[in-house]
Design a protein around this motif. Structure first.
Motif, mmCIF file in Angstrom:
data_model
loop_
_atom_site.group_PDB
_atom_site.id
_atom_site.type_symbol
_atom_site.label_atom_id
_atom_site.label_comp_id
_atom_site.label_asym_id
_atom_site.label_seq_id
_atom_site.Cartn_x
_atom_site.Cartn_y
_atom_site.Cartn_z
ATOM 1 N N MET A 1 0.716 -1.190 0.161
ATOM 2 C CA MET A 1 -0.032 0.101 -0.233
ATOM 3 C C MET A 1 0.784 1.267 0.041
ATOM 4 N N PRO A 2 0.455 1.935 -0.970
ATOM 5 C CA PRO A 2 1.299 3.562 -1.037
ATOM 6 C C PRO A 2 1.318 4.158 0.215
ATOM 7 N N VAL A 3 2.482 5.011 0.505
ATOM 8 C CA VAL A 3 2.330 5.842 1.631
ATOM 9 C C VAL A 3 1.476 7.018 1.378
ATOM 10 N N ILE A 4 0.568 7.526 2.360
ATOM 11 C CA ILE A 4 -0.181 8.579 2.178
ATOM 12 C C ILE A 4 0.167 9.899 2.837
ATOM 13 N N PRO A 5 0.638 10.654 1.974
ATOM 14 C CA PRO A 5 1.188 11.850 2.517
ATOM 15 C C PRO A 5 0.170 12.879 3.149
ATOM 16 N N LYS A 6 0.590 13.579 4.270
ATOM 17 C CA LYS A 6 -0.068 14.648 4.783
ATOM 18 C C LYS A 6 -0.248 15.907 4.018
ATOM 19 N N PRO A 7 -1.388 16.157 4.099
ATOM 20 C CA PRO A 7 -1.690 17.765 3.228
ATOM 21 C C PRO A 7 -1.029 18.900 3.885
ATOM 22 N N ARG A 8 -0.956 19.935 3.226
ATOM 23 C CA ARG A 8 -0.680 21.132 3.626
ATOM 24 C C ARG A 8 -1.517 21.878 4.565
ATOM 25 N N ASP A 9 -1.163 22.787 5.436
ATOM 26 C CA ASP A 9 -2.181 23.377 6.207
ATOM 27 C C ASP A 9 -3.398 24.050 5.327
ATOM 28 N N GLY A 10 -4.577 23.605 5.651
ATOM 29 C CA GLY A 10 -5.700 24.323 5.133
ATOM 30 C C GLY A 10 -6.203 23.813 3.909
ATOM 31 N N ALA B 1 4.548 1.922 -6.259
ATOM 32 C CA ALA B 1 4.181 1.923 -4.569
ATOM 33 C C ALA B 1 5.073 2.561 -3.703
ATOM 34 N N GLY B 2 6.151 2.995 -3.812
ATOM 35 C CA GLY B 2 7.058 3.593 -3.101
ATOM 36 C C GLY B 2 7.260 4.884 -3.111
ATOM 37 N N ASN B 3 6.161 5.668 -3.893
ATOM 38 C CA ASN B 3 6.190 7.143 -3.840
ATOM 39 C C ASN B 3 5.383 7.529 -2.991
ATOM 40 N N ASP B 4 5.697 8.868 -2.649
ATOM 41 C CA ASP B 4 5.082 9.457 -1.150
ATOM 42 C C ASP B 4 4.589 10.979 -1.482
ATOM 43 N N ARG B 5 4.625 11.499 -2.661
ATOM 44 C CA ARG B 5 4.199 12.984 -2.738
ATOM 45 C C ARG B 5 2.881 13.021 -2.970
ATOM 46 N N ILE C 1 4.328 10.386 -7.385
ATOM 47 C CA ILE C 1 3.126 10.117 -7.242
ATOM 48 C C ILE C 1 2.661 8.572 -7.216
ATOM 49 N N ALA C 2 2.193 8.090 -6.181
ATOM 50 C CA ALA C 2 1.620 6.535 -6.020
ATOM 51 C C ALA C 2 0.248 6.473 -6.852
ATOM 52 N N LEU C 3 0.193 5.525 -7.642
ATOM 53 C CA LEU C 3 -1.150 5.099 -8.264
ATOM 54 C C LEU C 3 -1.798 3.963 -7.550
ATOM 55 N N ARG C 4 -2.912 4.119 -7.449
ATOM 56 C CA ARG C 4 -3.920 3.044 -6.802
ATOM 57 C C ARG C 4 -5.331 2.965 -7.771
ATOM 58 N N PHE C 5 -5.541 1.677 -7.840
ATOM 59 C CA PHE C 5 -7.007 1.535 -8.544
ATOM 60 C C PHE C 5 -7.712 0.945 -7.563
ATOM 61 N N ILE C 6 -9.301 1.163 -7.526
ATOM 62 C CA ILE C 6 -10.438 0.937 -6.959
ATOM 63 C C ILE C 6 -11.186 0.585 -7.937
ATOM 64 N N GLY C 7 -12.070 -0.348 -7.581
ATOM 65 C CA GLY C 7 -13.169 -0.916 -8.488
ATOM 66 C C GLY C 7 -13.181 -2.354 -8.668
ATOM 67 N N ASP C 8 -14.016 -2.956 -9.367
ATOM 68 C CA ASP C 8 -13.993 -4.437 -9.789
ATOM 69 C C ASP C 8 -13.393 -4.798 -10.880
ATOM 70 N N ARG C 9 -11.840 -4.814 -10.902
ATOM 71 C CA ARG C 9 -10.953 -4.942 -11.871
ATOM 72 C C ARG C 9 -11.141 -6.217 -12.473
ATOM 73 N N ALA C 10 -11.838 -7.315 -12.054
ATOM 74 C CA ALA C 10 -11.816 -8.701 -12.618
ATOM 75 C C ALA C 10 -12.980 -8.652 -13.799
ATOM 76 N N THR C 11 -13.460 -7.464 -13.964
ATOM 77 C CA THR C 11 -14.480 -7.451 -15.146
ATOM 78 C C THR C 11 -13.941 -6.767 -16.387
ATOM 79 N N PHE C 12 -12.495 -6.209 -16.092
ATOM 80 C CA PHE C 12 -11.776 -5.785 -17.464
ATOM 81 C C PHE C 12 -11.214 -6.534 -17.956
ATOM 82 N N PRO C 13 -10.579 -6.388 -19.406
ATOM 83 C CA PRO C 13 -9.661 -7.003 -20.167
ATOM 84 C C PRO C 13 -8.451 -7.475 -19.589
#
Length: 250
Positions: free
Chosen positions: A1-10, A126-130, A99-111
Protein backbone atom coordinates in the motif's frame (compact mmCIF):
# COMPACT_ATOMS: atom_id res chain seq x y z
CA UNK A 1 0.00 0.00 0.00
CA UNK A 2 1.43 3.42 -0.94
CA UNK A 3 2.43 5.97 1.67
CA UNK A 4 -0.33 8.56 2.19
CA UNK A 5 1.24 12.00 2.60
CA UNK A 6 -0.23 14.63 4.90
CA UNK A 7 -1.67 17.69 3.13
CA UNK A 8 -0.43 21.21 3.61
CA UNK A 9 -2.23 23.33 6.20
CA UNK A 10 -5.70 24.48 5.11
CA UNK A 11 -5.90 22.00 2.23
CA UNK A 12 -8.23 19.01 2.00
CA UNK A 13 -6.48 15.73 2.75
CA UNK A 14 -8.54 13.98 0.09
CA UNK A 15 -10.05 15.50 -3.05
CA UNK A 16 -12.35 13.40 -5.23
CA UNK A 17 -13.53 14.40 -8.71
CA UNK A 18 -16.41 13.17 -10.85
CA UNK A 19 -14.97 14.09 -14.25
CA UNK A 20 -18.24 14.67 -16.08
CA UNK A 21 -18.97 16.25 -19.44
CA UNK A 22 -16.55 14.63 -21.90
CA UNK A 23 -19.31 13.29 -24.13
CA UNK A 24 -21.37 16.48 -24.11
CA UNK A 25 -18.23 18.54 -24.77
CA UNK A 26 -17.60 16.44 -27.88
CA UNK A 27 -21.19 16.47 -29.09
CA UNK A 28 -21.32 20.26 -28.85
CA UNK A 29 -18.38 20.33 -31.28
CA UNK A 30 -19.69 17.70 -33.67
CA UNK A 31 -17.12 15.17 -32.47
CA UNK A 32 -17.46 11.59 -31.33
CA UNK A 33 -17.79 10.83 -27.62
CA UNK A 34 -14.49 8.96 -27.80
CA UNK A 35 -12.80 12.17 -28.94
CA UNK A 36 -14.33 13.85 -25.91
CA UNK A 37 -12.75 11.25 -23.62
CA UNK A 38 -9.37 11.84 -25.26
CA UNK A 39 -9.77 15.58 -24.68
CA UNK A 40 -10.68 14.85 -21.07
CA UNK A 41 -7.40 12.99 -20.61
CA UNK A 42 -5.46 16.24 -20.98
CA UNK A 43 -7.64 17.84 -18.28
CA UNK A 44 -6.95 14.82 -16.08
CA UNK A 45 -3.21 15.16 -16.58
CA UNK A 46 -3.45 18.84 -15.68
CA UNK A 47 -5.51 18.17 -12.54
CA UNK A 48 -3.05 15.57 -11.26
CA UNK A 49 -0.15 17.99 -11.69
CA UNK A 50 -2.11 20.83 -10.09
CA UNK A 51 -3.15 19.00 -6.94
CA UNK A 52 0.29 17.42 -6.51
CA UNK A 53 1.92 20.85 -6.72
CA UNK A 54 -0.61 22.28 -4.25
CA UNK A 55 0.24 19.60 -1.69
CA UNK A 56 -3.03 17.62 -1.59
CA UNK A 57 -2.30 14.18 -0.16
CA UNK A 58 -4.88 12.03 -1.97
CA UNK A 59 -6.70 12.63 -5.26
CA UNK A 60 -9.39 10.22 -6.43
CA UNK A 61 -10.74 10.38 -9.99
CA UNK A 62 -13.97 8.70 -11.13
CA UNK A 63 -12.93 7.33 -14.53
CA UNK A 64 -15.41 4.50 -15.21
CA UNK A 65 -18.40 3.57 -13.07
CA UNK A 66 -20.08 0.21 -12.72
CA UNK A 67 -23.06 1.77 -14.52
CA UNK A 68 -20.92 2.82 -17.51
CA UNK A 69 -21.10 -0.75 -18.80
CA UNK A 70 -24.52 0.26 -20.16
CA UNK A 71 -22.95 2.67 -22.66
CA UNK A 72 -22.54 1.72 -26.35
CA UNK A 73 -20.03 -1.08 -26.87
CA UNK A 74 -17.86 1.02 -29.19
CA UNK A 75 -17.52 3.75 -26.55
CA UNK A 76 -16.63 1.27 -23.80
CA UNK A 77 -14.01 -0.46 -25.96
CA UNK A 78 -12.52 2.90 -26.90
CA UNK A 79 -12.33 3.80 -23.22
CA UNK A 80 -10.48 0.57 -22.44
CA UNK A 81 -7.96 1.30 -25.19
CA UNK A 82 -7.56 4.83 -23.82
CA UNK A 83 -7.00 3.54 -20.28
CA UNK A 84 -4.25 1.14 -21.44
CA UNK A 85 -2.45 3.76 -23.49
CA UNK A 86 -2.85 6.41 -20.76
CA UNK A 87 -1.31 4.16 -18.09
CA UNK A 88 1.67 3.41 -20.33
CA UNK A 89 2.11 7.07 -21.33
CA UNK A 90 1.69 8.61 -17.87
CA UNK A 91 3.60 6.10 -15.75
CA UNK A 92 7.07 7.65 -16.26
CA UNK A 93 5.84 11.08 -15.15
CA UNK A 94 4.07 9.62 -12.12
CA UNK A 95 7.29 7.93 -11.08
CA UNK A 96 9.29 11.12 -11.68
CA UNK A 97 6.85 13.25 -9.69
CA UNK A 98 6.69 10.81 -6.78
CA UNK A 99 2.99 10.02 -7.22
CA UNK A 100 1.69 6.62 -6.11
CA UNK A 101 -1.05 5.12 -8.26
CA UNK A 102 -3.88 2.99 -6.89
CA UNK A 103 -6.91 1.56 -8.67
CA UNK A 104 -10.22 0.84 -6.96
CA UNK A 105 -13.23 -0.98 -8.36
CA UNK A 106 -14.10 -4.42 -9.70
CA UNK A 107 -11.06 -4.88 -11.91
CA UNK A 108 -11.92 -8.53 -12.57
CA UNK A 109 -14.48 -7.31 -15.10
CA UNK A 110 -11.81 -5.66 -17.30
CA UNK A 111 -9.77 -7.10 -20.18
CA UNK A 112 -6.66 -8.99 -19.07
CA UNK A 113 -4.24 -6.54 -20.70
CA UNK A 114 -5.78 -3.63 -18.81
CA UNK A 115 -5.66 -5.56 -15.54
CA UNK A 116 -1.99 -6.31 -16.12
CA UNK A 117 -1.16 -2.65 -16.80
CA UNK A 118 -3.01 -1.59 -13.66
CA UNK A 119 -1.08 -4.03 -11.47
CA UNK A 120 2.26 -3.11 -13.05
CA UNK A 121 1.63 0.62 -12.53
CA UNK A 122 0.67 0.11 -8.89
CA UNK A 123 3.84 -1.86 -8.23
CA UNK A 124 6.04 0.64 -10.08
CA UNK A 125 4.77 3.58 -7.99
CA UNK A 126 4.18 1.87 -4.64
CA UNK A 127 7.13 3.58 -2.96
CA UNK A 128 6.17 7.11 -4.00
CA UNK A 129 5.06 9.49 -1.25
CA UNK A 130 4.30 12.91 -2.77
CA UNK A 131 0.63 12.18 -3.52
CA UNK A 132 -1.61 9.14 -3.80
CA UNK A 133 -3.57 9.15 -7.08
CA UNK A 134 -6.59 6.85 -6.90
CA UNK A 135 -8.37 5.96 -10.14
CA UNK A 136 -11.85 4.45 -9.82
CA UNK A 137 -12.49 1.99 -12.65
CA UNK A 138 -15.52 -0.28 -12.68
CA UNK A 139 -16.39 1.36 -9.38
CA UNK A 140 -19.72 1.92 -7.67
CA UNK A 141 -20.31 3.11 -4.13
CA UNK A 142 -22.98 0.48 -3.44
CA UNK A 143 -20.72 -2.25 -4.82
CA UNK A 144 -17.94 -1.07 -2.53
CA UNK A 145 -20.14 -1.12 0.57
CA UNK A 146 -21.60 -4.54 -0.29
CA UNK A 147 -18.22 -6.18 -0.90
CA UNK A 148 -16.90 -4.64 2.32
CA UNK A 149 -19.94 -5.85 4.28
CA UNK A 150 -19.48 -9.42 3.05
CA UNK A 151 -15.84 -9.46 4.11
CA UNK A 152 -16.57 -7.70 7.41
CA UNK A 153 -19.27 -10.20 8.37
CA UNK A 154 -16.98 -13.12 7.50
CA UNK A 155 -14.20 -11.79 9.75
CA UNK A 156 -14.55 -12.82 13.38
CA UNK A 157 -12.15 -10.11 14.61
CA UNK A 158 -13.90 -6.79 13.88
CA UNK A 159 -12.18 -4.67 16.51
CA UNK A 160 -13.54 -2.42 19.23
CA UNK A 161 -14.59 0.32 16.78
CA UNK A 162 -16.96 -1.25 14.22
CA UNK A 163 -17.08 1.81 11.96
CA UNK A 164 -13.31 2.10 11.76
CA UNK A 165 -13.00 -1.65 11.26
CA UNK A 166 -15.58 -1.61 8.46
CA UNK A 167 -13.70 1.18 6.66
CA UNK A 168 -10.75 -1.17 6.47
CA UNK A 169 -12.71 -3.47 4.16
CA UNK A 170 -13.62 -0.77 1.66
CA UNK A 171 -11.56 -0.45 -1.51
CA UNK A 172 -10.15 2.80 -0.11
CA UNK A 173 -8.76 1.15 3.04
CA UNK A 174 -5.95 3.21 4.51
CA UNK A 175 -7.01 6.43 2.77
CA UNK A 176 -8.56 9.42 4.57
CA UNK A 177 -12.24 10.17 4.04
CA UNK A 178 -13.05 12.59 1.24
CA UNK A 179 -12.93 16.24 2.31
CA UNK A 180 -13.81 17.88 -1.01
CA UNK A 181 -15.83 16.25 -3.78
CA UNK A 182 -15.95 18.12 -7.09
CA UNK A 183 -18.28 17.34 -9.97
CA UNK A 184 -17.93 19.05 -13.32
CA UNK A 185 -20.38 19.21 -16.22
CA UNK A 186 -23.30 20.93 -14.49
CA UNK A 187 -24.97 17.89 -12.89
CA UNK A 188 -25.75 18.06 -9.17
CA UNK A 189 -25.54 14.49 -7.91
CA UNK A 190 -22.87 12.10 -6.62
CA UNK A 191 -23.79 9.22 -8.98
CA UNK A 192 -22.95 6.31 -6.67
CA UNK A 193 -19.41 7.54 -6.03
CA UNK A 194 -17.63 7.00 -2.69
CA UNK A 195 -20.91 6.95 -0.76
CA UNK A 196 -19.36 5.91 2.55
CA UNK A 197 -16.13 7.86 2.18
CA UNK A 198 -17.80 11.16 1.20
CA UNK A 199 -20.38 11.17 3.99
CA UNK A 200 -19.14 14.53 5.28
CA UNK A 201 -17.42 15.86 2.18
CA UNK A 202 -17.92 19.41 0.98
CA UNK A 203 -19.66 19.18 -2.40
CA UNK A 204 -18.68 21.55 -5.18
CA UNK A 205 -20.54 21.47 -8.51
CA UNK A 206 -18.91 23.17 -11.50
CA UNK A 207 -20.81 23.95 -14.70
CA UNK A 208 -17.77 23.58 -16.96
CA UNK A 209 -17.39 20.35 -18.95
CA UNK A 210 -14.35 18.39 -17.78
CA UNK A 211 -12.12 18.98 -20.88
CA UNK A 212 -12.43 22.76 -20.34
CA UNK A 213 -11.69 22.83 -16.60
CA UNK A 214 -8.70 25.06 -15.85
CA UNK A 215 -6.27 25.54 -12.97
CA UNK A 216 -8.15 28.71 -12.11
CA UNK A 217 -11.34 26.77 -11.43
CA UNK A 218 -9.46 24.14 -9.43
CA UNK A 219 -7.75 26.83 -7.38
CA UNK A 220 -11.09 28.53 -6.79
CA UNK A 221 -12.36 25.18 -5.53
CA UNK A 222 -9.59 24.96 -2.94
CA UNK A 223 -10.24 28.56 -1.89
CA UNK A 224 -13.95 27.79 -1.50
CA UNK A 225 -13.12 24.72 0.57
CA UNK A 226 -10.89 26.75 2.88
CA UNK A 227 -13.82 29.10 3.56
CA UNK A 228 -16.15 26.31 4.65
CA UNK A 229 -17.07 25.63 8.27
CA UNK A 230 -17.16 21.87 8.62
CA UNK A 231 -19.44 20.88 11.50
CA UNK A 232 -19.71 17.08 11.26
CA UNK A 233 -23.02 17.43 13.11
CA UNK A 234 -21.42 18.96 16.18
CA UNK A 235 -21.76 22.32 17.95
CA UNK A 236 -18.45 23.99 18.92
CA UNK A 237 -17.71 25.28 22.38
CA UNK A 238 -18.26 28.98 22.96
CA UNK A 239 -15.37 31.07 21.72
CA UNK A 240 -13.93 28.39 19.45
CA UNK A 241 -12.47 29.90 16.28
CA UNK A 242 -13.19 28.50 12.85
CA UNK A 243 -10.11 27.17 11.13
CA UNK A 244 -10.16 26.98 7.31
CA UNK A 245 -11.63 23.71 6.13
CA UNK A 246 -11.93 22.29 9.64
CA UNK A 247 -14.82 21.10 11.78
CA UNK A 248 -16.69 24.06 13.20
CA UNK A 249 -20.22 25.35 13.21
CA UNK A 250 -23.23 26.38 15.17
Amino acid sequence: MPVIPKPRDGLPAHVAIIMDGNGRWAEARGLSRSEGHRAGLEATRNAVRFFAEQGVGTLTLFAFSSENWGRPREEVEALFDLFVSAIEAELPELVERGIALRFIGDRATFPSDLQARMTEAEHATAGNDRMCLVVALGYGGRWDILQAARRWVADSDRGADPEAAFSGYLSTAGLPDVDLLIRTGGEHRVSNFLLWQAAYAELLFIETFWPDVTNTELEEGLTWYASRQRRFGRVPAAGDAAAPGEATGA
